[in-house]
Each structure stands twice: as C-alpha cells, then as structure tokens.
Design an enzyme around this catalytic site. Structure first.
Site, PDB file in Angstrom:
ATOM      1  CE  LYS A  23     -17.616   7.796 -30.632  1.00  0.00           C
ATOM      2  NZ  LYS A  23     -18.215   8.315 -32.170  1.00  0.00           N
ATOM      3  NE  ARG A  28     -22.662  11.016 -27.335  1.00  0.00           N
ATOM      4  CZ  ARG A  28     -22.012   8.915 -28.067  1.00  0.00           C
ATOM      5  NH1 ARG A  28     -21.829   8.198 -27.117  1.00  0.00           N
ATOM      6  NH2 ARG A  28     -22.935   9.045 -29.084  1.00  0.00           N
ATOM      7  NE  ARG A  32     -23.084   4.296 -37.571  1.00  0.00           N
ATOM      8  CZ  ARG A  32     -22.539   4.706 -36.703  1.00  0.00           C
ATOM      9  NH1 ARG A  32     -21.797   4.415 -36.272  1.00  0.00           N
ATOM     10  NH2 ARG A  32     -23.994   6.208 -36.764  1.00  0.00           N
ATOM     11  NE  ARG A  40     -26.762   4.463 -34.223  1.00  0.00           N
ATOM     12  CZ  ARG A  40     -26.121   4.873 -33.996  1.00  0.00           C
ATOM     13  NH1 ARG A  40     -24.864   4.143 -33.793  1.00  0.00           N
ATOM     14  NH2 ARG A  40     -25.902   5.433 -33.426  1.00  0.00           N
ATOM     15  NE  ARG A  79     -26.042  10.245 -33.906  1.00  0.00           N
ATOM     16  CZ  ARG A  79     -25.877   9.200 -34.850  1.00  0.00           C
ATOM     17  NH1 ARG A  79     -27.075   9.493 -35.873  1.00  0.00           N
ATOM     18  NH2 ARG A  79     -25.139   8.226 -34.979  1.00  0.00           N
TER      19      ARG A  79
HETATM   20  P1  ADP Z   1     -22.256   7.009 -32.847  1.00  0.00           P
HETATM   21  O1  ADP Z   1     -21.911   5.609 -32.346  1.00  0.00           O
HETATM   22  O2  ADP Z   1     -22.505   7.160 -33.787  1.00  0.00           O
HETATM   23  O3  ADP Z   1     -21.601   7.962 -31.868  1.00  0.00           O
HETATM   24  P2  ADP Z   1     -23.891   5.948 -30.015  1.00  0.00           P
HETATM   25  O4  ADP Z   1     -24.039   4.521 -30.780  1.00  0.00           O
HETATM   26  O5  ADP Z   1     -22.263   5.767 -29.305  1.00  0.00           O
HETATM   27  O6  ADP Z   1     -23.578   6.991 -31.620  1.00  0.00           O
HETATM   28  O7  ADP Z   1     -24.864   7.194 -29.620  1.00  0.00           O
HETATM   29  C1  ADP Z   1     -26.553   7.129 -30.187  1.00  0.00           C
HETATM   30  C2  ADP Z   1     -26.666   7.211 -28.842  1.00  0.00           C
HETATM   31  O8  ADP Z   1     -27.069   7.306 -27.909  1.00  0.00           O
HETATM   32  C3  ADP Z   1     -26.568   8.336 -28.550  1.00  0.00           C
HETATM   33  O9  ADP Z   1     -27.319  10.028 -29.719  1.00  0.00           O
HETATM   34  C4  ADP Z   1     -27.514   9.018 -27.677  1.00  0.00           C
HETATM   35  O10 ADP Z   1     -28.413   9.139 -27.203  1.00  0.00           O
HETATM   36  C5  ADP Z   1     -27.481   7.949 -26.719  1.00  0.00           C
HETATM   37  N1  ADP Z   1     -26.104   8.120 -26.048  1.00  0.00           N
HETATM   38  C6  ADP Z   1     -24.862   6.525 -25.877  1.00  0.00           C
HETATM   39  N2  ADP Z   1     -23.909   7.302 -25.144  1.00  0.00           N
HETATM   40  C7  ADP Z   1     -24.739   7.641 -24.157  1.00  0.00           C
HETATM   41  C8  ADP Z   1     -23.644   8.626 -23.417  1.00  0.00           C
HETATM   42  N3  ADP Z   1     -22.554   8.608 -22.937  1.00  0.00           N
HETATM   43  N4  ADP Z   1     -24.515   9.924 -22.970  1.00  0.00           N
HETATM   44  C9  ADP Z   1     -25.942  10.153 -23.036  1.00  0.00           C
HETATM   45  N5  ADP Z   1     -26.106   9.298 -24.515  1.00  0.00           N
HETATM   46  C10 ADP Z   1     -25.617   8.298 -25.069  1.00  0.00           C
HETATM   47  P1  ADP Z   2     -18.576   6.172 -34.659  1.00  0.00           P
HETATM   48  O1  ADP Z   2     -18.904   3.823 -34.213  1.00  0.00           O
HETATM   49  O2  ADP Z   2     -17.138   6.538 -34.355  1.00  0.00           O
HETATM   50  O3  ADP Z   2     -20.256   6.042 -35.022  1.00  0.00           O
HETATM   51  P2  ADP Z   2     -17.749   3.804 -36.788  1.00  0.00           P
HETATM   52  O4  ADP Z   2     -17.167   3.021 -36.648  1.00  0.00           O
HETATM   53  O5  ADP Z   2     -19.419   2.938 -36.765  1.00  0.00           O
HETATM   54  O6  ADP Z   2     -18.185   5.339 -36.069  1.00  0.00           O
HETATM   55  O7  ADP Z   2     -17.937   4.150 -38.354  1.00  0.00           O
HETATM   56  C1  ADP Z   2     -18.921   5.091 -39.307  1.00  0.00           C
HETATM   57  C2  ADP Z   2     -18.808   4.387 -40.299  1.00  0.00           C
HETATM   58  O8  ADP Z   2     -18.117   4.706 -41.404  1.00  0.00           O
HETATM   59  C3  ADP Z   2     -18.792   2.819 -40.673  1.00  0.00           C
HETATM   60  O9  ADP Z   2     -20.249   3.231 -41.689  1.00  0.00           O
HETATM   61  C4  ADP Z   2     -17.913   2.662 -40.619  1.00  0.00           C
HETATM   62  O10 ADP Z   2     -18.225   1.632 -41.708  1.00  0.00           O
HETATM   63  C5  ADP Z   2     -17.342   3.355 -41.783  1.00  0.00           C
HETATM   64  N1  ADP Z   2     -15.957   3.773 -41.268  1.00  0.00           N
HETATM   65  C6  ADP Z   2     -15.229   3.827 -40.035  1.00  0.00           C
HETATM   66  N2  ADP Z   2     -14.206   4.331 -39.671  1.00  0.00           N
HETATM   67  C7  ADP Z   2     -14.316   5.065 -41.172  1.00  0.00           C
HETATM   68  C8  ADP Z   2     -12.708   5.463 -41.988  1.00  0.00           C
HETATM   69  N3  ADP Z   2     -11.854   5.855 -41.113  1.00  0.00           N
HETATM   70  N4  ADP Z   2     -12.628   5.826 -43.752  1.00  0.00           N
HETATM   71  C9  ADP Z   2     -13.563   4.988 -44.058  1.00  0.00           C
HETATM   72  N5  ADP Z   2     -15.395   5.411 -43.606  1.00  0.00           N
HETATM   73  C10 ADP Z   2     -15.057   4.169 -42.153  1.00  0.00           C
END
Ligand code: ADP
Ligand code: ADP
Ligand code: ADP
Length: 213
Positions: A13, A88, A127, A160, A171
């Site tokens: 994302k 979420r 990451r 992170r 998660r």
């Molecule tokens: P990822 O990119 O790995 O999906 P995020 O950066 O979006 O994770 O979220 C990191 C953490 O922040 C989540 O594990 C949760 O604790 C919190 N968080 C983020 N967005 C939300 C949401 N919409 N509702 C509740 N918790 C959230």
């Molecule tokens: P999210 O925001 O959904 O948690 P990220 O965009 O941060 O996910 O992606 C998670 C990790 O995977 C990052 O280190 C990113 O560089 C890598 N990544 C993202 N998209 C791809 C893909 N299509 N193929 C392989 N690695 C990816």
C-alpha cells in the site's frame, strides 16, 4: 478521486500510494504514518496509541477516526484523497461514511491488495523506512542506492519496531478478524477492485492505473 487502500501489512500500500497520489493529484493519508509521527513526538495521541502498535493490535476506533476527520479538512484533500490503512474496522468504515456524507462526497474505489500471508514475512522483515516521508525500501526487492540511506534526502533509514516476525503474527490476526469484514462492507457497495499484490511493483502499478482509468 476518493480512494481507499486495504490490504495486510506488507502488501504494498505504502509503495503504490505516492505513485497514485502524483498521477491523480490526491492527498495521501496514512494512519500508520500519522500514528508513528505522534508516538515519536510523544503527543497525547501518541502516548495513547503506542502500546497497541507495539503489540501489533489496532488502536481504538475513536483515535483514528479523530485523526482522519481532522486531516480531511486539509486544503490538499479537497480534490480527492488516498486513505492508506484506514478504515480497518467496520465501525471505522461506518464513521467514514458519516464524515463523507456530511461533506457531500463518497468513496469512488476500494483497492484491495490481495496477497497470500506466506509472502509477507520476507517483505516485512526486509523493510526499511524513511520516517519523515513514509518512503519504504526493501533490502532485497527495492534497495536504496546507499544501504541505510534515503535516496531523496540522504537521511538515515530505520526499521519499524513492529516489523518482526512475531509482531507480524498479531498484525495478520487483526487483519483477518477485523479488516477482512471491511472488504465485504465495500463489496456490497460494488466498489472493490482486487489487485494481484504478489506481483512486482510496476505490474501492481499498471493494474491500479487500469482500474482507475
Ligand atoms: P502496515 O503498513 O504494515 O499495514 P500501518 O503502518 O498501516 O501498518 O499501521 C501500523 C500500526 O498502526 C497498526 O498495527 C495499528 O496498531 C495502527 N493503525 C494504523 N492504522 C490504524 C487504523 N485505521 N485503526 C487502528 N489502528 C491503526
Ligand atoms: P504496506 O504499506 O502495505 O505495509 P509497503 O509498501 O511498505 O507495504 O511494502 C512492504 C515492503 O515490501 C517494503 O519493504 C517494500 O519495499 C516491499 N514491496 C512493496 N511492494 C512490493 C512488491 N510488489 N514486490 C516486492 N516487494 C514489495
Ligand atoms: P502533516 O504536516 O503533513 O499534516 P504530520 O506528520 O505532522 O504531517 O501529521 C499528519 C497528520 O496526523 C496531521 O494532519 C494530523 O491530522 C494528525 N495528527 C498528528 N498528531 C496529532 C494529534 N496529536 N492529534 C490529532 N491528530 C494528529
């Protein structure tokens, strides 16, 4: 355009968001980035959110709904937005509907980053992020030009605290239990587009552009 990006942690994302944002001149609201900034700044919001985030659990609906309600007022969000990581839970989705109804607008598309859980551990543990911008890199799949350094600013990258195999488990549990129903919620409204998020980033970008054209 008013878009929602939904998918498990590591589904891509945050990688696709800046590309979509530039293509369609939208603002990018990532609740995870906002919460991490609040935790780092030790704001009252950050103090409340920290523990749940470290355990890989969701923070309370009221906290994130408050952040989004405030952020939607930004001038840069008036022409359209990308919500990345929000809603979420179904409660958050219902609150979002109310917020948008008050503003006389609605969600155009929900991009579902569909991917198998098995791929995510390698993505998450490799990451590295640039905290100030939210830019993410990957040691294997998207390495920075200089290891540990952001390409754009030259500032250091960090991992992170919750990007470990153990916290990923919680998660993912939260995703399946609380966020999957959000996809069904929008599925009933017929606005979900499913992406093949396991493909390489440029292929995912091409799918997104096709869906939005
Ligand atoms: P990822 O990119 O790995 O999906 P995020 O950066 O979006 O994770 O979220 C990191 C953490 O922040 C989540 O594990 C949760 O604790 C919190 N968080 C983020 N967005 C939300 C949401 N919409 N509702 C509740 N918790 C959230
Ligand atoms: P999210 O925001 O959904 O948690 P990220 O965009 O941060 O996910 O992606 C998670 C990790 O995977 C990052 O280190 C990113 O560089 C890598 N990544 C993202 N998209 C791809 C893909 N299509 N193929 C392989 N690695 C990816
Ligand atoms: P920006 O300057 O682009 O808004 P920030 O990282 O400073 O980026 O904050 C992002 C968003 O997070 C803000 O627009 C705000 O809506 C939200 N936010 C940050 N801290 C708080 C807080 N303590 N209470 C409520 N919302 C907050």
């Amino acid at each position: 355009k008013r878009l929602i990006l939904v998918g498990p942690p590591g589904s891509g994302k945050g990688t696709q968001s800046p590309i979509i944002k530039d293509e369609f001149c939208l603002c990018h609201l990532a609740t995870g980035d906002m919460l991490r900034a609040a935790v780092a700044a030790k704001t009252p919001l950050g103090v409340k959110a920290k523990e749940a985030m470290e355990k890989g659990q969701l923070v309370s609906d009221d906290l994130v709904v408050g952040i989004i309600n405030e952020a939607l007022e930004k001038p840069s969000c008036q022409k359209g937005f990308i919500l990345d990581g929000f809603p979420r839970t179904v409660v958050q989705a219902e609150k979002l509907d109310e917020m948008l109804e008050r503003r006389g607008v609605k969600v155009d598309k929900v991009l579902n980053f569909a991917i198998d859980d098995a791929i995510l551990e390698e993505r998450i543990t490799g990451r590295w992020i640039h905290p100030a911008s939210g830019r993410s890199y990957h040691t294997k799949f998207a390495p920075p030009k200089v290891p540990g350094i952001d390409d754009v600013t030259g500032q250091p990258l960090v991992q992170r605290k919750d990007d470990t195999a153990a916290v990923l488990k919680s998660r993912l549990e939260a995703f399946h239990k609380q966020t999957k129903p959000v996809i069904d919620y929008y599925g009933k409204k017929r606005i979900v587009a499913n992406l093949h998020a396991e493909k390489p980033p440029p292929e995912v970008t091409a799918e997104v552009k096709k869906v939005l054209s």
